[in-house]
Design a protein around this motif. Structure first.
Motif, PDB file in Angstrom:
ATOM      1  N   VAL A   1      37.315  67.743  36.400  1.00  0.00           N
ATOM      2  CA  VAL A   1      36.377  66.479  37.028  1.00  0.00           C
ATOM      3  C   VAL A   1      35.114  66.114  36.130  1.00  0.00           C
ATOM      4  O   VAL A   1      35.222  64.910  35.933  1.00  0.00           O
ATOM      5  N   ILE A   2      34.573  66.983  35.537  1.00  0.00           N
ATOM      6  CA  ILE A   2      33.672  66.701  34.508  1.00  0.00           C
ATOM      7  C   ILE A   2      34.130  65.670  33.302  1.00  0.00           C
ATOM      8  O   ILE A   2      33.551  64.778  32.959  1.00  0.00           O
ATOM      9  N   MET A   3      35.295  66.177  32.806  1.00  0.00           N
ATOM     10  CA  MET A   3      35.910  65.403  31.743  1.00  0.00           C
ATOM     11  C   MET A   3      36.368  63.948  32.277  1.00  0.00           C
ATOM     12  O   MET A   3      36.054  62.949  31.581  1.00  0.00           O
ATOM     13  N   PHE A   4      36.866  63.867  33.506  1.00  0.00           N
ATOM     14  CA  PHE A   4      37.263  62.792  34.099  1.00  0.00           C
ATOM     15  C   PHE A   4      36.082  61.611  34.304  1.00  0.00           C
ATOM     16  O   PHE A   4      36.076  60.376  33.824  1.00  0.00           O
ATOM     17  N   LEU A   5      35.028  62.357  34.786  1.00  0.00           N
ATOM     18  CA  LEU A   5      33.767  61.475  34.895  1.00  0.00           C
ATOM     19  C   LEU A   5      32.962  61.066  33.896  1.00  0.00           C
ATOM     20  O   LEU A   5      32.424  59.924  33.726  1.00  0.00           O
ATOM     21  N   LEU A   6      33.172  61.880  32.554  1.00  0.00           N
ATOM     22  CA  LEU A   6      32.527  61.561  31.289  1.00  0.00           C
ATOM     23  C   LEU A   6      33.272  60.736  30.559  1.00  0.00           C
ATOM     24  O   LEU A   6      33.038  60.492  29.501  1.00  0.00           O
ATOM     25  N   LEU A   7      34.490  60.242  30.948  1.00  0.00           N
ATOM     26  CA  LEU A   7      35.307  59.562  30.160  1.00  0.00           C
ATOM     27  C   LEU A   7      34.746  58.488  29.817  1.00  0.00           C
ATOM     28  O   LEU A   7      35.021  57.967  28.436  1.00  0.00           O
ATOM     29  N   PRO A   8      34.059  57.497  30.322  1.00  0.00           N
ATOM     30  CA  PRO A   8      33.555  56.311  29.849  1.00  0.00           C
ATOM     31  C   PRO A   8      32.315  56.880  28.592  1.00  0.00           C
ATOM     32  O   PRO A   8      32.133  55.997  27.603  1.00  0.00           O
ATOM     33  N   PHE A   9      31.482  57.900  28.632  1.00  0.00           N
ATOM     34  CA  PHE A   9      30.881  58.199  27.698  1.00  0.00           C
ATOM     35  C   PHE A   9      31.562  58.730  26.442  1.00  0.00           C
ATOM     36  O   PHE A   9      31.147  58.444  25.297  1.00  0.00           O
ATOM     37  N   ILE A  10      32.893  59.307  26.643  1.00  0.00           N
ATOM     38  CA  ILE A  10      33.787  59.495  25.388  1.00  0.00           C
ATOM     39  C   ILE A  10      34.180  58.341  24.781  1.00  0.00           C
ATOM     40  O   ILE A  10      34.205  58.364  23.650  1.00  0.00           O
ATOM     41  N   ILE A  11      34.784  57.417  25.573  1.00  0.00           N
ATOM     42  CA  ILE A  11      35.045  56.253  24.948  1.00  0.00           C
ATOM     43  C   ILE A  11      33.891  55.455  24.149  1.00  0.00           C
ATOM     44  O   ILE A  11      34.228  55.132  23.156  1.00  0.00           O
ATOM     45  N   TRP A  12      32.926  55.445  24.830  1.00  0.00           N
ATOM     46  CA  TRP A  12      31.598  54.661  24.165  1.00  0.00           C
ATOM     47  C   TRP A  12      31.324  55.724  22.890  1.00  0.00           C
ATOM     48  O   TRP A  12      31.115  55.066  21.841  1.00  0.00           O
ATOM     49  N   MET A  13      31.302  57.115  22.920  1.00  0.00           N
ATOM     50  CA  MET A  13      30.995  58.014  21.551  1.00  0.00           C
ATOM     51  C   MET A  13      32.078  57.523  20.445  1.00  0.00           C
ATOM     52  O   MET A  13      31.875  57.314  19.334  1.00  0.00           O
ATOM     53  N   PHE A  14      33.423  57.342  21.144  1.00  0.00           N
ATOM     54  CA  PHE A  14      34.600  57.065  20.013  1.00  0.00           C
ATOM     55  C   PHE A  14      34.219  55.758  19.567  1.00  0.00           C
ATOM     56  O   PHE A  14      34.306  55.585  18.343  1.00  0.00           O
ATOM     57  N   ASP A  15      34.131  54.568  20.370  1.00  0.00           N
ATOM     58  CA  ASP A  15      33.935  53.235  19.733  1.00  0.00           C
ATOM     59  C   ASP A  15      32.871  53.167  19.174  1.00  0.00           C
ATOM     60  O   ASP A  15      32.815  52.556  17.968  1.00  0.00           O
ATOM     61  N   THR A  16      31.579  53.699  19.426  1.00  0.00           N
ATOM     62  CA  THR A  16      30.455  53.324  18.554  1.00  0.00           C
ATOM     63  C   THR A  16      30.416  54.243  17.319  1.00  0.00           C
ATOM     64  O   THR A  16      29.860  53.782  16.348  1.00  0.00           O
ATOM     65  N   SER A  17      31.128  55.241  17.165  1.00  0.00           N
ATOM     66  CA  SER A  17      31.091  56.087  15.866  1.00  0.00           C
ATOM     67  C   SER A  17      31.824  55.530  14.900  1.00  0.00           C
ATOM     68  O   SER A  17      31.967  55.856  13.646  1.00  0.00           O
ATOM     69  N   LEU A  18      33.051  54.824  15.295  1.00  0.00           N
ATOM     70  CA  LEU A  18      34.018  54.161  14.526  1.00  0.00           C
ATOM     71  C   LEU A  18      33.885  52.710  14.031  1.00  0.00           C
ATOM     72  O   LEU A  18      34.685  52.179  13.262  1.00  0.00           O
ATOM     73  N   SER A  19      32.981  51.962  14.880  1.00  0.00           N
ATOM     74  CA  SER A  19      33.332  50.568  14.734  1.00  0.00           C
ATOM     75  C   SER A  19      32.774  50.059  13.501  1.00  0.00           C
ATOM     76  O   SER A  19      33.475  49.314  12.740  1.00  0.00           O
ATOM     77  N   SER A  20      31.437  50.599  13.014  1.00  0.00           N
ATOM     78  CA  SER A  20      30.853  49.901  11.763  1.00  0.00           C
ATOM     79  C   SER A  20      30.068  50.916  11.278  1.00  0.00           C
ATOM     80  O   SER A  20      29.354  51.822  12.151  1.00  0.00           O
ATOM     81  N   ASP A  21      29.292  50.694   9.986  1.00  0.00           N
ATOM     82  CA  ASP A  21      28.470  51.668   9.742  1.00  0.00           C
ATOM     83  C   ASP A  21      26.908  51.383  10.617  1.00  0.00           C
ATOM     84  O   ASP A  21      26.270  52.359  10.903  1.00  0.00           O
ATOM     85  N   TYR A  22      26.814  50.203  11.235  1.00  0.00           N
ATOM     86  CA  TYR A  22      25.631  49.713  11.767  1.00  0.00           C
ATOM     87  C   TYR A  22      25.557  50.676  13.213  1.00  0.00           C
ATOM     88  O   TYR A  22      24.746  51.162  13.672  1.00  0.00           O
ATOM     89  N   SER A  23      27.014  50.585  13.755  1.00  0.00           N
ATOM     90  CA  SER A  23      27.175  51.055  15.202  1.00  0.00           C
ATOM     91  C   SER A  23      26.955  52.869  14.960  1.00  0.00           C
ATOM     92  O   SER A  23      26.457  53.406  15.979  1.00  0.00           O
ATOM     93  N   PHE A  24      27.433  53.207  13.904  1.00  0.00           N
ATOM     94  CA  PHE A  24      27.195  54.700  13.659  1.00  0.00           C
ATOM     95  C   PHE A  24      25.947  54.934  13.454  1.00  0.00           C
ATOM     96  O   PHE A  24      25.666  56.152  13.981  1.00  0.00           O
ATOM     97  N   ALA A  25      24.955  54.170  12.744  1.00  0.00           N
ATOM     98  CA  ALA A  25      23.783  54.611  12.852  1.00  0.00           C
ATOM     99  C   ALA A  25      23.068  54.548  14.235  1.00  0.00           C
ATOM    100  O   ALA A  25      22.036  55.391  14.564  1.00  0.00           O
TER     101      ALA A  25
END
Length: 148
Positions: free
Chosen positions: A44-68
Motif C-alpha cells: 500500500v505504501i508503494m502504491f500511495l507513493l507512486l506519484p512521488f516515485i514518478i516525480w523523482m524519476f522524471d525530475t532526476s532524468l529530464s535535464s541538468d537543471y531539473s536534477f539540480a
C-alpha cells in the motif's frame, strides 16, 4: 470386555475470535502474521507513493537543471517541506520496497517448496525477513542521510 485405561487428555485449547476493543492489547501475533501484515502495508505504501516515485524519476532524468532541483529538494527542501521530510519519505519507500521484495521471495519459496511450510520455517523465515529488511533499510538510511 473391559476397556484399557488411558491417561486423561489435557483440555483442548479454545480458539475464538478476538475482540478489537478488549483483546488487541494482549493478543500475541506470531512473526509470520506480522510479516504478512507488513507485506500488505508495504504494498500500500508503494502504491500511495507512486506519484512521488514518478516525480523523482522524471525530475532526476529530464535535464541538468531539473536534477539540480531534485538534489536541492533533498538537501534544502521545497516550499514548506524541508529536505529531511523528503528523505524520510524516500526512506519509507526504501523500507517498503525492501520488505515487500524480501517477503515476496519468502512467499515464493513457500509456494515452490512444500517442505518449507512448517511452523519452524514460518517463524525463522519471518524473523529473517524482518531482520534483513530493517538491516538493509538502516544501511541505506545511513547513505541517504550522509553518514558515509
Amino acid at each position: 470386555m473391559t476397556e484399557l485405561a488411558s491417561p486423561p487428555r489435557p483440555p483442548r485449547r479454545e480458539f475464538r475470535n478476538i475482540n478489537a476493543f478488549t483483546d488487541l492489547r494482549t493478543y500475541r501475533l506470531p512473526p509470520a502474521g506480522i510479516v504478512s501484515i507488513l507485506h500488505r502495508v508495504s504494498g500500500v505504501i508503494m502504491f500511495l507513493l507512486l506519484p512521488f516515485i514518478i516525480w523523482m524519476f522524471d525530475t532526476s532524468l529530464s535535464s541538468d537543471y531539473s536534477f539540480a532541483k531534485f538534489k536541492a529538494a533533498f538537501n534544502t527542501g521545497i516550499g514548506f517541506a524541508p529536505g529531511w521530510f523528503f528523505k524520510l519519505v524516500a526512506l519509507a519507500l526504501i523500507w517498503a520496497y525492501l520488505h515487500h521484495f524480501i517477503a515476496g521471495l519468502r512467499h515464493l519459496w513457500m509456494d515452490v517448496s512444500h517442505a518449507a511450510v512448517t511452523k519452524e520455517f514460518g517463524h525463522t523465515s519471518a524473523m529473517a525477513t524482518l531482520f534483513l529488511s530493517i538491516l538493509l533499510t538502516l544501511v541505506l538510511a545511513a547513505k541517504l542521510f550522509g553518514f558515509y
